[in-house]
Write a protein that holds these residues in place. Structure first.
Motif: not given
Ligand SMILES: [Mg+2]
Length: 121
Positions: A7-8, A53, A55-56
């Motif tokens: 995860d970012d 995740d 969106n990264m």
């Molecule tokens: Mg993210």
């Protein structure tokens, strides 16, 4: 059992890691995007579960899942996607890419526990 958490958001990684540790899983690797996750996978042949995740930066979770599933040795690796993308179309896209289970943020520790148990059979 070794679990890779991707995860970012460092906060989200900490939440997931803390939850996993409370469930008794101490062997946890962390990556902040798909490129780092892929690098860790190639360095650690003993990763059993991938929690990612969507969106990264660099490489997103969907791209990571496709890359992992394209490798014969990872065909059966349990993958859980944890994301804010809770729409039906997104869930279907993720499942088609090879995700075994799906968690929409925000989530409770109980949900992560149940989904993890589900993918582990
Ligand atoms: Mg993210």
């Amino acid at each position: 059992m070794k679990i890779l958490v991707v995860d970012d958001s460092s906060t989200m990684r900490r939440i997931i890691k803390n939850t996993l540790q409370r469930l008794g899983h101490q062997d946890i690797l962390e990556a902040e995007h798909g490129v780092e996750a892929w690098s860790l996978l190639t360095q650690h042949a003993d990763v059993n579960v991938l929690i990612t995740d969507w969106n990264m930066p660099e490489m997103n979770g969907l791209e990571l899942v496709k890359k992992v599933r394209a490798e014969a040795k990872y065909v059966d690796m349990p993958i859980i996607m944890v994301t804010t993308e809770g729409g039906k179309a997104e869930v279907i896209t993720a499942l088609k890419a090879g995700v075994n289970n799906y968690i929409v943020k925000p989530f409770t520790p109980q949900v992560l526990k149940e989904k993890l148990e589900d993918v582990l059979g």
